[in-house]
Design an enzyme around this catalytic site. Structure first.
Site, mmCIF file in Angstrom:
data_model
loop_
_atom_site.group_PDB
_atom_site.id
_atom_site.type_symbol
_atom_site.label_atom_id
_atom_site.label_comp_id
_atom_site.label_asym_id
_atom_site.label_seq_id
_atom_site.Cartn_x
_atom_site.Cartn_y
_atom_site.Cartn_z
ATOM 1 N N GLY A 177 0.834 -1.204 0.000
ATOM 2 C CA GLY A 177 0.000 0.000 0.000
ATOM 3 C C GLY A 177 0.859 1.240 0.000
ATOM 4 C CD GLU A 304 1.113 13.054 4.362
ATOM 5 O OE1 GLU A 304 1.954 13.597 5.066
ATOM 6 O OE2 GLU A 304 0.908 11.822 4.388
ATOM 7 C CB CYS A 409 8.434 9.628 7.095
ATOM 8 S SG CYS A 409 7.202 10.916 6.811
#
Lengths: 647, 647
Positions: A177, A304, A409
């Site tokens: 995903g 995003e 991240c």
């Protein structure tokens, strides 16, 4: 060297960077950013959670944050050995390896928190994404230390993945995903030579978006209604169509760009021309129709990611640091696949602007989102009757850099990018040196049958000149290709040699190419005209009508509060014919080239300051100062603007 | 008449509107909007759900939607009797009354769906809000029909509320999460004379935001963590501070404006000067620092409300139709409390612009949010390589009007506002007629001891002239006060009388006041200079720097695709000295005054249309046409712009 490339990169550990611009940033990355990331990982439980007796919270994407930090640490170790860092890394790596299950499985969340959900929700749960990042970390660890322990563990995990996924009757026909593992599997293939890893990457690429749709079937099996997925469309993760049929970059931008990078890898390694064509099409969609002038991509905070061609709003935007880094990966791969300078142009745009703006000059604070315009009310001392500013938005779109994020991240991604910078400068093909970036550095290559040491001396991006000094025992014939940056309108290339032999200079695919017999001490002097430029967006970008940006060389400029007369930078406009001056200013952040000139500042005509007024505002002439975009938000907190109103 | 007002309104059923502008809109409202709302309420189950055997979905705010439709229907009945509508209304009202519980309780959701949750979550569940709207509907029904059945039922419910809430030991010390009941209880007090309803309204107002905080305690009792509330701050519902301490309009704008209206009601009825002061302060915050030029309020979609002073973005905004209507209520109350024209100025701005833009000219489609700028990609036939446009946003911010919404508070709110329009035109105080709005109409009042029939003849807002004709048996001395609109720089007021007697004209609080002996047939001729105006926002509004809006009289103008050369209206700019022409154009939507002139359209200089270009765009002279903002999106779907770039 793969036969299906025009150019092969000279890897990061073969290049020594000695550069006025990048070397200090790599040092800060090593001494500040990597330790800061470690500290945050430790304090949030990300390092301890690999231990079975850890009692705190775990998250399904934590493995990836730690993996990127390890990768950054390993790149840094390889270029600048640091015993303490090595020890820390080895300890964490040892904890990670210990978590490996008898069958090879390695995922902190699905081992300790939800073992029953293993491989049950590929769409949402980042399982294969985490695996990919751990593989990249293991490959970096192997290159940096020569030790195989982590690499072997990840190969065992990769073998389990190869067994679990595939077209076979007893295999899952799924794919991640959140893409990432595709490019990681190709790295694993490159280091091990095991073709099954490449095949697995290609399977994930080719299987994506096929019908019947795996995510539909998977959701039904879990007892979920696939129609009730929050993201509403598989465009979010680029699984709406088979990848070869995708024409436009859509959805979550980091997912997209990691996938396109993996596609380019597979196209190169399997000489898949159709896949390469899809890559080119998608690159055009990203870089020619949806890229910010700073190199940022993905305007929307909702996904995003991408929204529509030419939709480039400047405020409350995503333009995620990770997306910029992923776009660097994609551009690099396209550059090697095609040998065309336009890919390096985009790569350079990202690196010097949105790629670098993600981290503070002190190395310890990070942008998740990179805004092209902000208004910081807290910096406005004169604001009348100001109420407390309400951030009705996610912390990822913060006005100033932060030490860490809940979803963090970006910080370790920036760290691994900067640590790997040496790997982007040069490329080679048969008896050819490709100069892709202008970074002071030394590398040794075999060219024309000789070991050649190449030293590049430059004050780029402050000055548009690079001198290449060739050191070789015997003379040799080889080609040097030097990129003509897209920002540059005028170049000159000349050879300085005791023998006064020039050579025919030819322009091809955006490179100046010179083939001649090179002797020890020969120099190639490359000059790029580097004036201050006004840049305009195409009129298709409705957010930027009537606006101008300033650029010099690869650097995009911005105005921030600290250098200017107002915190409301929208008050300022510049005339189309305004004189712009530039100079290197040592007092600003250790030295940057700053641009100054005269602007017009709007002032109310109505002395009462009524909300709506009949008289137009007056315009007062003021001085303005612009600094490189990457350097903003490193002094007094304030507002920023890239696209100024033009009068 | 309450003694604590400067002016009392002449109610809607005492004024006959005969106006070229509003009468057709009231007719459309009666013949189209009210039936369309009924149809939607019926189809979605909102009407049937009052019956105990109804099996479908119910929602905790549905009562309020139906109540507003009933209120609209009753106002309409009172001015234009319609037997079929009366029958429909009586049937629904009868169903509503039947739901009343033995103790008086009336709420469809908490009777049939969650009876155990009655009064358990005031913060989120709209229970008192629904009660308020039902009370308003019952009062309207009584005025329109003289029947007391609905009113009596609502008094029983109000009595239960008075028993349940209050300072007593066995009472709940709470107040509504969505304010509205405060103003409704004052209406109930006015029609019944029962002071306990006024006291209850004042209790809700005064108790709000007190410590210990009721919503904290209530949440804990329910087993919820008050800290985990999605809205994060009680500013959302204006319960962050006691209302008298509130200085800035914050949070959800409809909640805020209903509450401020209730505050003004209580201040008036109890002669509470401190509360009146708080109202003035909050009105300034709303109308002098946070109001769109269209009269819209509340920019943020996140909280459907306020963010910060002078923050007025134009795209993807809330500016909810309900908020405009609630602001009309507040302005009207402040006007009556103070007699100052500035409150009527704001009221007029809202009415003629954002108040009216909420409904289509055909009366059957509605805006929830009223954008000041949109780009509709579907209207852009020439868009290159356009991908499907992705609306990552809530349907409330739709690009075009819709027939209904999941949360459909706005359509019936607009219907009740238009049906009640006659009630906003005139006011009275002792022997004084106040003319607040310029609307062709007739009313009868007792002035100077005589019954006086006043007829206003006008072509407003197309022409700045109103003629008032006085009809009375014997001559009488009284004062006429005519508002000087804030948009108007030049007025003239003269009397036309057989006896050629003028009278001294005095200016006070924004009204021209003339006191004289009036005879039958005397006319007052009022002329307001009404040129096309360029309007600028104060330079504190950072979103509007370098932009201009066009206005004429009370009407704000906009450009839309259908009248102009491009769908990307940001391409256009106008010069500060550009000539602007205006004329009444019968061909546009039955006739509007349109403004035309020359604009500059940006055109790419780069023939390749590269995303970023070194040459500035060229500018082509084109014609433009602007129409009143309220009239946009009634022809071919397209984009809209209010604030044009100025060159």
């Amino acid at each position: 060297m793969s036969m299906n490339t025009k150019q092969k990169g000279v890897p990061f550990n073969k290049v020594k960077v000695q550069d006025i611009f990048w070397a200090p940033k790599m040092k800060t990355n090593r001494l500040k950013t990597i330790p800061a990331n470690e500290k945050q990982c430790r304090e949030t439980g990300r390092l301890d959670c690999f231990k079975p007796d850890y009692k705190g919270e775990r998250h399904y994407f934590w493995d990836s944050d730690v993996a990127k930090w390890i990768e950054a640490g390993c790149y840094s170790l390889a270029t600048n050995y640091d015993k303490k860092l090595e020890k820390t890394l080895e300890k964490v790596i040892s904890d990670i390896i210990k978590m490996q299950q008898p069958d090879g499985y390695m995922n902190n969340y699905f081992i300790y928190v939800k073992p029953e959900m293993r491989w049950k929700n590929l769409r949402d749960c980042h399982e294969l994404y985490c695996a990919g990042h751990l593989m990249e970390a293991a490959v970096a660890h192997f290159y940096a230390t020569g030790r195989r322990n982590f690499l072997d563990a990840m190969c065992r995990y990769a073998d389990l993945i190869c067994k679990t996924f595939g077209p076979g009757e007893n295999q899952l026909h799924g794919y991640p995903g959140h893409q990432e593992i595709e490019l990681a599997l190709v790295k694993l293939y490159e280091v091990t030579g095991e073709k099954r890893y490449l095949d697995m990457a290609c399977y994930f690429i080719n299987q994506r978006g096929q019908q019947p749709h795996y995510y539909d079937e998977e959701a039904v099996k879990r007892g979920d209604d696939p129609k009730k997925w929050w993201a509403k469309t598989y465009e979010y993760c680029q699984a709406h169509l088979p990848v070869r049929e995708q024409k436009d970059a859509v959805g979550h931008s980091v997912r997209a760009l990691y996938m396109y990078s993996g596609m380019a890898d597979c196209a190169r390694e399997t000489d898949d021309k159709e896949l390469a064509k899809a890559c080119k099409r998608l690159w055009e969609s990203v870089c020619e129709r949806q890229m910010y002038i700073t190199g940022g991509i993905g305007p929307s905070l909702s996904n995003e990611g991408f929204v529509n061609d030419y939709m480039l709003p400047v405020e409350n935007i995503s333009s995620e640091s990770c997306a910029s880094i992923a776009a660097i990966f994609f551009c690099q791969r396209m550059l090697y696949l095609t040998g065309e300078a336009k890919y390096a142009d985009a790569m350079e745009r990202i690196m010097y602007n949105s790629g670098l703006s993600g981290v503070s000059m002190d190395g310890e604070k990070f942008f998740y989102s990179n805004q092209l315009y902000t208004y910081d009310p807290d910096a406005d001392k004169k604001a009348d009757k100001k109420t407390e500013f309400k951030h009705y938005q996610w912390d990822g779109a913060a006005l100033h850099r932060q030490g860490w994020y809940g979803c963090s991240c970006c910080p370790p991604n920036i760290a691994r990018f900067i640590a790997s910078l040496p790997g982007y400068i040069y490329g080679t093909s048969e008896d050819t040196l490709w100069v892709n970036l202008f970074v002071g550095s030394t590398t040794k290559l075999n060219l024309g049958g000789q070991d050649v040491r190449i030293t590049q001396r430059t004050r780029y991006p402050w000055k548009g000149k690079s001198v290449f000094i060739f050191s070789l025992k015997k003379s040799a014939v080889f080609t040097v290709k030097v990129r003509i940056p897209s920002w540059c309108q005028q170049t000159s290339l000349r050879v300085k040699s005791l023998f006064n032999e020039e050579g025919p200079v030819e322009e091809k695919d955006g490179y100046l190419c010179i083939t001649r017999k090179w002797r020890k001490g020969d120099q190639l002097i490359y000059e790029m005209d580097m004036p201050i430029q006004r840049v305009y967006a195409t009129t298709k970008v409705r957010e930027l009508e009537g606006r101008v940006a300033l650029q010099r060389g690869p650097l995009v400029y911005c105005l921030e509060t600290v250098d200017n007369v107002t915190n409301n930078l929208e008050l300022l406009s510049i005339k189309q014919n305004a004189k712009l001056k530039g100079k290197f200013d040592k007092r600003i952040l250790g030295g940057v080239y700053a641009i100054t000139g005269k602007a017009l500042k709007n002032v109310d005509s109505d002395p009462d300051g009524n909300l709506y007024q009949i008289k137009p505002p007056r315009q007062r002439v003021v001085k303005f100062k612009a600094v490189p975009y990457y350097a903003w938000d490193n002094r007094r907190p304030g507002s920023v603007i890239v696209w100024l109103r033009e009068k």
